[in-house]
Scaffold this motif. Structure first.
Motif, PDB file in Angstrom:
ATOM      1  N   ILE A  57      28.880  14.666 -26.407  1.00  0.00           N
ATOM      2  CA  ILE A  57      28.553  13.315 -25.959  1.00  0.00           C
ATOM      3  C   ILE A  57      27.576  13.384 -24.793  1.00  0.00           C
ATOM      4  O   ILE A  57      27.786  14.142 -23.842  1.00  0.00           O
ATOM      5  N   GLU A  58      26.511  12.604 -24.881  1.00  0.00           N
ATOM      6  CA  GLU A  58      25.506  12.550 -23.813  1.00  0.00           C
ATOM      7  C   GLU A  58      25.658  11.252 -23.022  1.00  0.00           C
ATOM      8  O   GLU A  58      25.795  10.172 -23.593  1.00  0.00           O
ATOM      9  N   PHE A  59      25.630  11.374 -21.697  1.00  0.00           N
ATOM     10  CA  PHE A  59      25.693  10.223 -20.800  1.00  0.00           C
ATOM     11  C   PHE A  59      24.406  10.127 -19.986  1.00  0.00           C
ATOM     12  O   PHE A  59      23.861  11.150 -19.562  1.00  0.00           O
ATOM     13  N   ARG A  60      23.956   8.902 -19.761  1.00  0.00           N
ATOM     14  CA  ARG A  60      22.869   8.645 -18.809  1.00  0.00           C
ATOM     15  C   ARG A  60      23.343   7.549 -17.860  1.00  0.00           C
ATOM     16  O   ARG A  60      23.232   6.357 -18.158  1.00  0.00           O
ATOM     17  N   PRO A  61      23.888   7.940 -16.705  1.00  0.00           N
ATOM     18  CA  PRO A  61      24.383   6.937 -15.757  1.00  0.00           C
ATOM     19  C   PRO A  61      23.252   6.096 -15.178  1.00  0.00           C
ATOM     20  O   PRO A  61      22.159   6.602 -14.915  1.00  0.00           O
ATOM     21  N   VAL A  62      23.534   4.821 -14.981  1.00  0.00           N
ATOM     22  CA  VAL A  62      22.555   3.931 -14.360  1.00  0.00           C
ATOM     23  C   VAL A  62      22.437   4.233 -12.875  1.00  0.00           C
ATOM     24  O   VAL A  62      21.371   4.105 -12.286  1.00  0.00           O
ATOM     25  N   VAL A 113      18.845  15.053 -14.430  1.00  0.00           N
ATOM     26  CA  VAL A 113      19.912  14.783 -13.461  1.00  0.00           C
ATOM     27  C   VAL A 113      20.352  16.080 -12.804  1.00  0.00           C
ATOM     28  O   VAL A 113      20.518  16.172 -11.577  1.00  0.00           O
ATOM     29  N   GLU A 114      20.528  17.110 -13.620  1.00  0.00           N
ATOM     30  CA  GLU A 114      20.957  18.407 -13.100  1.00  0.00           C
ATOM     31  C   GLU A 114      19.933  18.984 -12.125  1.00  0.00           C
ATOM     32  O   GLU A 114      20.292  19.488 -11.048  1.00  0.00           O
ATOM     33  N   GLU A 115      18.651  18.893 -12.465  1.00  0.00           N
ATOM     34  CA  GLU A 115      17.609  19.504 -11.648  1.00  0.00           C
ATOM     35  C   GLU A 115      17.305  18.703 -10.382  1.00  0.00           C
ATOM     36  O   GLU A 115      17.054  19.284  -9.319  1.00  0.00           O
ATOM     37  N   LEU A 116      17.333  17.368 -10.493  1.00  0.00           N
ATOM     38  CA  LEU A 116      16.876  16.532  -9.382  1.00  0.00           C
ATOM     39  C   LEU A 116      17.986  16.080  -8.443  1.00  0.00           C
ATOM     40  O   LEU A 116      17.754  15.914  -7.248  1.00  0.00           O
ATOM     41  N   LEU A 150      15.802   6.067 -17.770  1.00  0.00           N
ATOM     42  CA  LEU A 150      16.685   6.825 -16.885  1.00  0.00           C
ATOM     43  C   LEU A 150      16.507   8.324 -17.112  1.00  0.00           C
ATOM     44  O   LEU A 150      16.107   8.754 -18.190  1.00  0.00           O
ATOM     45  N   PRO A 151      16.808   9.132 -16.088  1.00  0.00           N
ATOM     46  CA  PRO A 151      16.695  10.587 -16.259  1.00  0.00           C
ATOM     47  C   PRO A 151      17.728  11.108 -17.250  1.00  0.00           C
ATOM     48  O   PRO A 151      18.868  10.624 -17.288  1.00  0.00           O
ATOM     49  N   ASP A 152      17.319  12.089 -18.078  1.00  0.00           N
ATOM     50  CA  ASP A 152      18.272  12.685 -19.006  1.00  0.00           C
ATOM     51  C   ASP A 152      19.151  13.698 -18.276  1.00  0.00           C
ATOM     52  O   ASP A 152      19.008  13.911 -17.056  1.00  0.00           O
ATOM     53  N   SER A 153      20.056  14.324 -19.018  1.00  0.00           N
ATOM     54  CA  SER A 153      21.031  15.222 -18.392  1.00  0.00           C
ATOM     55  C   SER A 153      20.346  16.369 -17.659  1.00  0.00           C
ATOM     56  O   SER A 153      20.771  16.753 -16.557  1.00  0.00           O
TER      57      SER A 153
END
Length: 286
Positions: A158-163, A136-139, A130-133
């Motif tokens: 805390i780091e999240f990687r949403p599915v 996600v921000e850039e794309l 999955l894309p990292d934070s």
């Protein structure tokens, strides 16, 4: 303190004022009220300080009564309800400005062997798929609202990687469930109690959003008044919060201005670590 993980561990290390009386502070992050997960974790820390180390927390139940003021320290008073042969019970009240803002009851148990079973972890993409934070921000967040962009750009422990990311990018009414991989951004170490406290801290994240999916809304929407009302958690097996965990959530109901969300936290190997339930205020602003 610039490192968000160091800052988190610092605010979770309470000052002892007197026997069964502790004081905690909040980070200076510009928020108008104290994050609910912080109060849960600090109250649990206060309880742990009064319990023998061989007894681990297996459940907690709490109520949010008033918004916490981040500019003022929070005082935690521990009531030693019971010290039994196998279980220990504590009740904690958090105070600010002379009033209770939060209460937590926690139960601790000495280690026992017994029956073992669990539900299987959902089959979802792994965190390295999955894309990292930053990605996600850039794309995906170029066209998101300013509130969503600020949320993702803020430094957090805390780091999240949403599915899936649909709820960040559209106003469609979606099925009220989500899966996210989550971990602490730094090494918390091997201390079991500290891992439990950080797990309680992060358990308060994204729950109200899941209840709003069915209505095409999010907690970032200025038309919504959202706040945690209560929170319950059951700790099944030891946690390693510096490693990826799958936080799967679903919301079975919303009614009466409230939304209910359930959550499960799994380790990378599929082990069920903890279960969560929360009801929150989700009402249209008048």
């Amino acid at each position: 303190m610039s490192d968000p993980v160091e800052q988190l561990l610092t605010i979770l290390d309470l000052e002892k004022l007197e026997e069964d009386l502790f004081r905690g502070v909040s980070p200076d992050n510009g928020w108008q009220r104290v994050f609910g997960g912080q109060v849960i974790a600090q109250a649990l820390t206060a309880a742990i300080r009064t319990v023998p180390p061989e007894r681990a927390c297996h459940s907690l139940h709490c109520y949010f009564m008033r918004p916490g003021d981040p500019a003022v320290p929070i005082v935690y008073s521990v009531d030693r309800i019971r010290d039994g042969g196998s279980f220990t019970t504590r009740r904690i009240v958090a105070m600010q400005h002379g009033k209770a803002i939060f209460s937590l009851s926690a139960s601790f148990q000495k280690h026992e062997e017994g029956f073992e079973h669990q539900l299987a972890m959902p089959d979802v993409p792994r965190p390295d798929e999955l894309p990292d934070s930053k990605a996600v921000e850039e794309l995906f967040l170029k066209n998101a609202s300013p509130a969503v962009q600020r949320y993702w750009q803020r430094q957090r422990p805390i780091e999240f990687r949403p599915v899936r990311l649909e709820h960040f990018l559209s106003n469609e009414k979606l099925e009220p469930y989500q899966h996210s991989w989550v971990r602490c951004r730094g090494d918390v170490g091997d201390d079991a109690a500290l891992n439990t406290v950080v797990l309680a801290y992060l358990s308060d994240m994204t729950l109200l959003d899941t209840a709003l999916f069915a209505h095409g809304l999010s907690v970032f929407d200025e038309r919504v008044q959202a706040a945690s009302l209560d929170h319950a958690m059951w700790f099944h097996r030891p946690a390693r919060v510096s490693e990826w965990m799958l936080y799967t959530q679903d919301s079975p109901s919303s009614s009466g201005g409230r939304g209910l969300t359930r959550g499960s936290l799994y380790g990378l190997d599929g082990t069920l670590i903890a279960s969560v339930a929360q009801e929150g205020l989700i009402r249209p602003k008048r």
